[in-house]
Design a protein around this motif. Structure first.
Motif, PDB file in Angstrom:
ATOM      1  N   ALA A 184       4.129 -22.446  -2.566  1.00  0.00           N
ATOM      2  CA  ALA A 184       4.730 -21.662  -1.775  1.00  0.00           C
ATOM      3  C   ALA A 184       5.442 -22.586  -1.045  1.00  0.00           C
ATOM      4  CB  ALA A 184       4.188 -21.624  -0.606  1.00  0.00           C
ATOM      5  N   GLU A 185       7.629 -22.331  -0.716  1.00  0.00           N
ATOM      6  CA  GLU A 185       8.106 -23.000  -0.498  1.00  0.00           C
ATOM      7  C   GLU A 185       8.998 -22.049   0.851  1.00  0.00           C
ATOM      8  OE1 GLU A 185      10.248 -26.033  -3.922  1.00  0.00           O
ATOM      9  OE2 GLU A 185      11.050 -24.603  -3.392  1.00  0.00           O
ATOM     10  N   MET A 186       8.842 -20.636   0.193  1.00  0.00           N
ATOM     11  CA  MET A 186       9.837 -19.433   1.439  1.00  0.00           C
ATOM     12  C   MET A 186       8.616 -18.576   0.915  1.00  0.00           C
ATOM     13  SD  MET A 186      13.642 -19.929   1.230  1.00  0.00           S
ATOM     14  CE  MET A 186      13.963 -19.199   2.520  1.00  0.00           C
ATOM     15  N   VAL A 187       8.684 -17.456   1.901  1.00  0.00           N
ATOM     16  CA  VAL A 187       7.369 -16.326   1.635  1.00  0.00           C
ATOM     17  C   VAL A 187       8.020 -15.240   2.049  1.00  0.00           C
ATOM     18  CG1 VAL A 187       5.229 -15.092   2.955  1.00  0.00           C
ATOM     19  CG2 VAL A 187       5.926 -17.481   2.699  1.00  0.00           C
ATOM     20  N   LEU A 188       8.049 -13.995   1.808  1.00  0.00           N
ATOM     21  CA  LEU A 188       8.308 -12.265   1.974  1.00  0.00           C
ATOM     22  C   LEU A 188       7.655 -12.132   2.127  1.00  0.00           C
ATOM     23  CD1 LEU A 188      10.751 -11.470  -0.736  1.00  0.00           C
ATOM     24  CD2 LEU A 188      11.283 -11.935   2.204  1.00  0.00           C
ATOM     25  N   LEU A 189       6.665 -11.675   3.108  1.00  0.00           N
ATOM     26  CA  LEU A 189       5.375  -9.967   3.403  1.00  0.00           C
ATOM     27  C   LEU A 189       5.724  -8.750   2.738  1.00  0.00           C
ATOM     28  CD1 LEU A 189       5.221 -11.738   6.832  1.00  0.00           C
ATOM     29  CD2 LEU A 189       4.245 -13.183   4.658  1.00  0.00           C
ATOM     30  N   SER A 190       5.064  -8.439   2.500  1.00  0.00           N
ATOM     31  CA  SER A 190       4.362  -6.571   2.191  1.00  0.00           C
ATOM     32  C   SER A 190       3.078  -6.395   3.041  1.00  0.00           C
ATOM     33  CB  SER A 190       5.001  -7.154   0.755  1.00  0.00           C
ATOM     34  OG  SER A 190       6.233  -6.913   0.277  1.00  0.00           O
ATOM     35  N   VAL A 191       2.805  -5.001   1.772  1.00  0.00           N
ATOM     36  CA  VAL A 191       1.820  -4.346   2.527  1.00  0.00           C
ATOM     37  C   VAL A 191       0.944  -4.517   1.682  1.00  0.00           C
ATOM     38  CG1 VAL A 191       0.897  -2.316   3.299  1.00  0.00           C
ATOM     39  CG2 VAL A 191       3.246  -3.107   4.081  1.00  0.00           C
ATOM     40  N   GLY A 215      -1.145  -5.360  -2.361  1.00  0.00           N
ATOM     41  CA  GLY A 215      -1.120  -6.478  -3.678  1.00  0.00           C
ATOM     42  C   GLY A 215       0.160  -5.791  -4.813  1.00  0.00           C
ATOM     43  N   SER A 216       0.413  -4.544  -4.612  1.00  0.00           N
ATOM     44  CA  SER A 216       0.929  -3.409  -5.502  1.00  0.00           C
ATOM     45  C   SER A 216       2.584  -3.672  -5.049  1.00  0.00           C
ATOM     46  CB  SER A 216       0.438  -2.069  -5.538  1.00  0.00           C
ATOM     47  OG  SER A 216      -1.093  -2.098  -6.379  1.00  0.00           O
ATOM     48  N   GLU A 217       2.872  -3.880  -4.021  1.00  0.00           N
ATOM     49  CA  GLU A 217       3.909  -3.866  -4.553  1.00  0.00           C
ATOM     50  C   GLU A 217       4.258  -5.360  -3.858  1.00  0.00           C
ATOM     51  OE1 GLU A 217       5.670  -2.043   0.288  1.00  0.00           O
ATOM     52  OE2 GLU A 217       3.235  -2.085  -0.055  1.00  0.00           O
ATOM     53  N   ALA A 218       3.889  -6.230  -3.654  1.00  0.00           N
ATOM     54  CA  ALA A 218       4.154  -7.766  -3.386  1.00  0.00           C
ATOM     55  C   ALA A 218       3.843  -8.047  -5.075  1.00  0.00           C
ATOM     56  CB  ALA A 218       2.781  -8.519  -2.794  1.00  0.00           C
ATOM     57  N   ALA A 219       3.372  -7.724  -5.937  1.00  0.00           N
ATOM     58  CA  ALA A 219       3.962  -8.289  -7.617  1.00  0.00           C
ATOM     59  C   ALA A 219       4.809  -7.679  -8.102  1.00  0.00           C
ATOM     60  CB  ALA A 219       2.255  -7.712  -8.171  1.00  0.00           C
ATOM     61  N   GLN A 220       5.822  -6.315  -7.359  1.00  0.00           N
ATOM     62  CA  GLN A 220       6.845  -5.811  -8.127  1.00  0.00           C
ATOM     63  C   GLN A 220       7.705  -6.670  -7.461  1.00  0.00           C
ATOM     64  OE1 GLN A 220       6.720  -3.281 -10.515  1.00  0.00           O
ATOM     65  NE2 GLN A 220       4.539  -3.614  -9.789  1.00  0.00           N
ATOM     66  N   GLU A 249      -2.342 -14.023  -7.321  1.00  0.00           N
ATOM     67  CA  GLU A 249      -3.430 -14.356  -6.943  1.00  0.00           C
ATOM     68  C   GLU A 249      -3.685 -13.343  -5.698  1.00  0.00           C
ATOM     69  OE1 GLU A 249      -5.364 -18.014  -6.394  1.00  0.00           O
ATOM     70  OE2 GLU A 249      -3.344 -19.197  -6.972  1.00  0.00           O
ATOM     71  N   VAL A 250      -3.772 -11.733  -5.947  1.00  0.00           N
ATOM     72  CA  VAL A 250      -4.458 -11.248  -5.332  1.00  0.00           C
ATOM     73  C   VAL A 250      -5.700 -11.397  -4.365  1.00  0.00           C
ATOM     74  CG1 VAL A 250      -4.906  -8.754  -4.462  1.00  0.00           C
ATOM     75  CG2 VAL A 250      -2.602  -9.673  -5.310  1.00  0.00           C
ATOM     76  N   ASP A 295       5.579 -20.704 -10.106  1.00  0.00           N
ATOM     77  CA  ASP A 295       7.461 -20.877  -9.555  1.00  0.00           C
ATOM     78  C   ASP A 295       6.758 -19.758  -8.466  1.00  0.00           C
ATOM     79  OD1 ASP A 295       9.165 -22.197 -11.176  1.00  0.00           O
ATOM     80  OD2 ASP A 295       8.338 -20.645 -12.482  1.00  0.00           O
ATOM     81  N   LEU A 296       6.152 -18.534  -8.745  1.00  0.00           N
ATOM     82  CA  LEU A 296       5.981 -17.433  -7.764  1.00  0.00           C
ATOM     83  C   LEU A 296       4.266 -17.830  -7.635  1.00  0.00           C
ATOM     84  CD1 LEU A 296       8.358 -15.138  -8.502  1.00  0.00           C
ATOM     85  CD2 LEU A 296       8.920 -16.867  -6.581  1.00  0.00           C
ATOM     86  N   THR A 297       3.746 -16.627  -6.452  1.00  0.00           N
ATOM     87  CA  THR A 297       2.465 -16.378  -6.220  1.00  0.00           C
ATOM     88  C   THR A 297       2.260 -15.184  -5.607  1.00  0.00           C
ATOM     89  OG1 THR A 297       1.920 -19.137  -5.928  1.00  0.00           O
ATOM     90  CG2 THR A 297       0.365 -17.715  -5.485  1.00  0.00           C
ATOM     91  N   VAL A 298       1.637 -14.261  -5.868  1.00  0.00           N
ATOM     92  CA  VAL A 298       1.640 -13.031  -5.622  1.00  0.00           C
ATOM     93  C   VAL A 298       0.119 -12.972  -4.301  1.00  0.00           C
ATOM     94  CG1 VAL A 298       1.194 -10.357  -5.483  1.00  0.00           C
ATOM     95  CG2 VAL A 298       2.664 -11.754  -7.142  1.00  0.00           C
ATOM     96  N   LEU A 299      -0.021 -12.991  -3.035  1.00  0.00           N
ATOM     97  CA  LEU A 299      -0.855 -12.958  -1.868  1.00  0.00           C
ATOM     98  C   LEU A 299      -1.299 -11.965  -1.565  1.00  0.00           C
ATOM     99  CD1 LEU A 299       0.453 -16.772  -0.693  1.00  0.00           C
ATOM    100  CD2 LEU A 299      -2.132 -16.072  -2.128  1.00  0.00           C
ATOM    101  N   ALA A 300      -2.091 -10.902  -1.053  1.00  0.00           N
ATOM    102  CA  ALA A 300      -2.744 -10.105  -0.598  1.00  0.00           C
ATOM    103  C   ALA A 300      -4.656 -10.659   0.029  1.00  0.00           C
ATOM    104  CB  ALA A 300      -2.742  -8.535  -1.210  1.00  0.00           C
ATOM    105  N   LYS A 301      -4.863  -8.827  -0.417  1.00  0.00           N
ATOM    106  CA  LYS A 301      -6.656  -9.558  -0.087  1.00  0.00           C
ATOM    107  C   LYS A 301      -7.341 -10.468   1.066  1.00  0.00           C
ATOM    108  CE  LYS A 301      -7.845  -6.744  -4.220  1.00  0.00           C
ATOM    109  NZ  LYS A 301      -8.350  -5.456  -4.254  1.00  0.00           N
ATOM    110  N   ALA A 302      -7.658 -11.195   0.933  1.00  0.00           N
ATOM    111  CA  ALA A 302      -8.479 -12.138   1.640  1.00  0.00           C
ATOM    112  C   ALA A 302      -7.372 -13.063   2.719  1.00  0.00           C
ATOM    113  CB  ALA A 302      -8.840 -13.067   1.031  1.00  0.00           C
ATOM    114  N   LEU A 303      -6.227 -12.615   3.007  1.00  0.00           N
ATOM    115  CA  LEU A 303      -5.135 -12.859   3.788  1.00  0.00           C
ATOM    116  C   LEU A 303      -4.971 -12.151   4.736  1.00  0.00           C
ATOM    117  CD1 LEU A 303      -2.588 -14.891   4.438  1.00  0.00           C
ATOM    118  CD2 LEU A 303      -1.276 -12.796   3.383  1.00  0.00           C
TER     119      LEU A 303
END
Ligand SMILES: Cc1ncc(COP(=O)(O)O)c(C=O)c1O
Length: 432
Positions: free
Chosen positions: A109-116, A118-123, A244-245, A265-273
């Motif tokens: 992670a060097e920059m981050v975009l927040l969504s709601v 896991g499905s959305e963040a994967a998209q 990595e949801v 290059d990119l990581t998808v995060l959600a759930k435990a966050l």
């Protein structure tokens, strides 16, 4: 429990089915037997249904409750934020604070975009990858799940376009569901990926995978596979995306990538966050993330909403401060649970096996032992797992019908002992 221990849940489901298809708001919840349950509260490692039955909870909200239900400091932070407002339609300081934390904790992670979700963040990750590379095709892997949205529903458990292993990489034929540009590849097979990329590599924007195949059987890749995937992506200029949801912040504070030493290059995060508050993120290399400054629109009314963001900050606070306690505890309890389940399966003479990735446990019934790949997972039988889950529910353990269990930091040694006693009783019931 009363004589009809699930009467109120049944009554609730009858009412709900009149106005909600199948009576549930997320499809898999309909599968639990003897009836999908309706709940009234949850705290720590316990959850209570509308009939007053209390369970040790291993569904954990489908994964997010890494700290257990209602972790104090997270809820205190959320209560405080409630008094200051929920949704501003503008920025607030906790957002940048969260992004800075994620940058500090997650290796890629060097920059981050927040969504709601896991499905959305994967998209969002796939869209960023397409815009950054100017390519369309995406490689995904058999059995890996990246949410319910097109185009990555191909070849996931329960998918409308089939969940069987692809004998070789295939373009998914049902364009209306998944689009023509999704290539499905067997996972943990470096040769298959090399073959596929040799033919299509320069059309591929992203190779997306669960770095640990949680949904594909809860399996680690063989040594060297992830590094080889990284090398192949570099060779063909495709972006490597780790979903990595589930594993993010759970397998280690820095996720599977930290534990396994391969940086996507990119990581998808959600759930435990978010400890149950809806929040997800795409994080990655600044050069790719900056595509969202022009060529890709990333939007969402609830993105960065104050409640979820303060919940995430408070969650990461706890995980960071107590990392030396929490992660060893999760490993120990999950290890004891896994070994205990396998031991009891042997004692009862049943073909039940538990595989473990950190604090995620997956049960398999009548699958090849050891379970080595998705084909082995599919060879297992689902009906006995459903019966076992039903029997566990009757014995005070809330566990998913597909055998995927999440252990939380609120579970205790005593919980594990009680759970194993329930597994014993349940195995007696399903084998009698
Ligand atoms: C690996 C993985 N990716 C993505 C998702 C989708 O996340 P959500 O259900 O929040 O949309 C899930 C959900 O279980 C998941 O397990």
């Amino acid at each position: 429990m009363t004589e009809e221990p699930f009467a109120h849940s049944r009554r609730y489901m009858d009412r709900a089915r009149e106005v909600i298809p199948r009576g549930v708001s997320s499809a898999r919840r309909a599968a639990l037997r003897p009836t999908p349950l309706a709940f009234v509260r949850a705290s720590g490692s316990r959850i209570t249904d509308v009939d007053g039955n209390e369970y040790l909870d291993y569904v954990a909200g489908y994964g997010p409750m890494l700290l257990g239900h209602q972790p104090h400091s997270v809820f205190d932070a959320v209560r405080e934020q409630l008094a200051a407002g929920v949704l501003y339609g503008g920025q607030h300081e906790a957002e940048a604070e969260l992004a800075e934390r994620i940058v500090r904790l997650v290796p890629s992670a060097e920059m981050v975009l927040l969504s709601v979700t896991g499905s959305e963040a994967a998209q969002a990750a796939l869209r960023l990858a397409r815009a950054a590379t100017g390519r369309r095709a995406i490689v995904k892997f058999e059995g890996h799940y990246h949410g319910w949205l097109d185009p990555v529903t191909a070849n996931t458990p329960g998918s409308p376009v089939g969940s069987g292993p692809a004998p070789r990489p295939v373009a998914v034929p049902d364009h209306s569901v998944v689009g023509p540009e999704v290539l499905v590849c067997p996972w943990n097979d470096a040769e298959a990926l090399a073959d596929l990329l040799e033919r299509h590599g320069f059309e591929v924007a992203a190779v997306i995978m669960e770095a640990v195949a949680v949904n594909g059987g809860n399996l680690f890749a063989d040594d060297g596979y992830l590094a080889e995937a990284r090398r192949l992506c570099d060779r063909y200029g495709c972006l490597l995306v780790f979903d990595e949801v589930v594993t993010g912040f759970r397998l280690a504070l820095g996720g599977a990538q930290q534990r396994l030493g391969v940086v996507p290059d990119l990581t998808v995060l959600a759930k435990a966050l978010g400890s149950g508050f809806p929040i997800s993120a795409v994080a990655g290399r600044a050069e790719v993330m900056r595509v969202a400054e022009g060529r890709v629109a990333h939007a969402g009314t609830y993105n960065g909403n104050a409640l979820s963001v303060v919940a995430a900050n408070a969650t990461l606070d706890v995980l960071e401060a107590k990392r030396d306690v929490i992660y060893p505890l999760l490993e120990r309890l999950s290890g004891e649970l896994t070994a205990g389940i396998n031991e009891r399966a042997d004692r009862h003479g049943v073909p039940l096996r538990a595989t473990r990735a950190g604090s995620v446990i997956r049960l398999h019934w009548d699958a090849p032992d050891p379970v080595r790949g998705y084909a082995d997972v599919l060879a297992g039988r689902t009906e006995p797992l459903r019966e076992l889950a039903e029997s566990l529910v009757r014995n005070g353990v809330h566990a998913r019908e597909n055998g995927l269990w999440y252990v939380s930091a609120a579970h205790t040694e005593e919980d594990v002992a009680r759970t194993l006693a329930a597994v014993d009783r349940a195995l007696t019931e399903v084998t009698s």
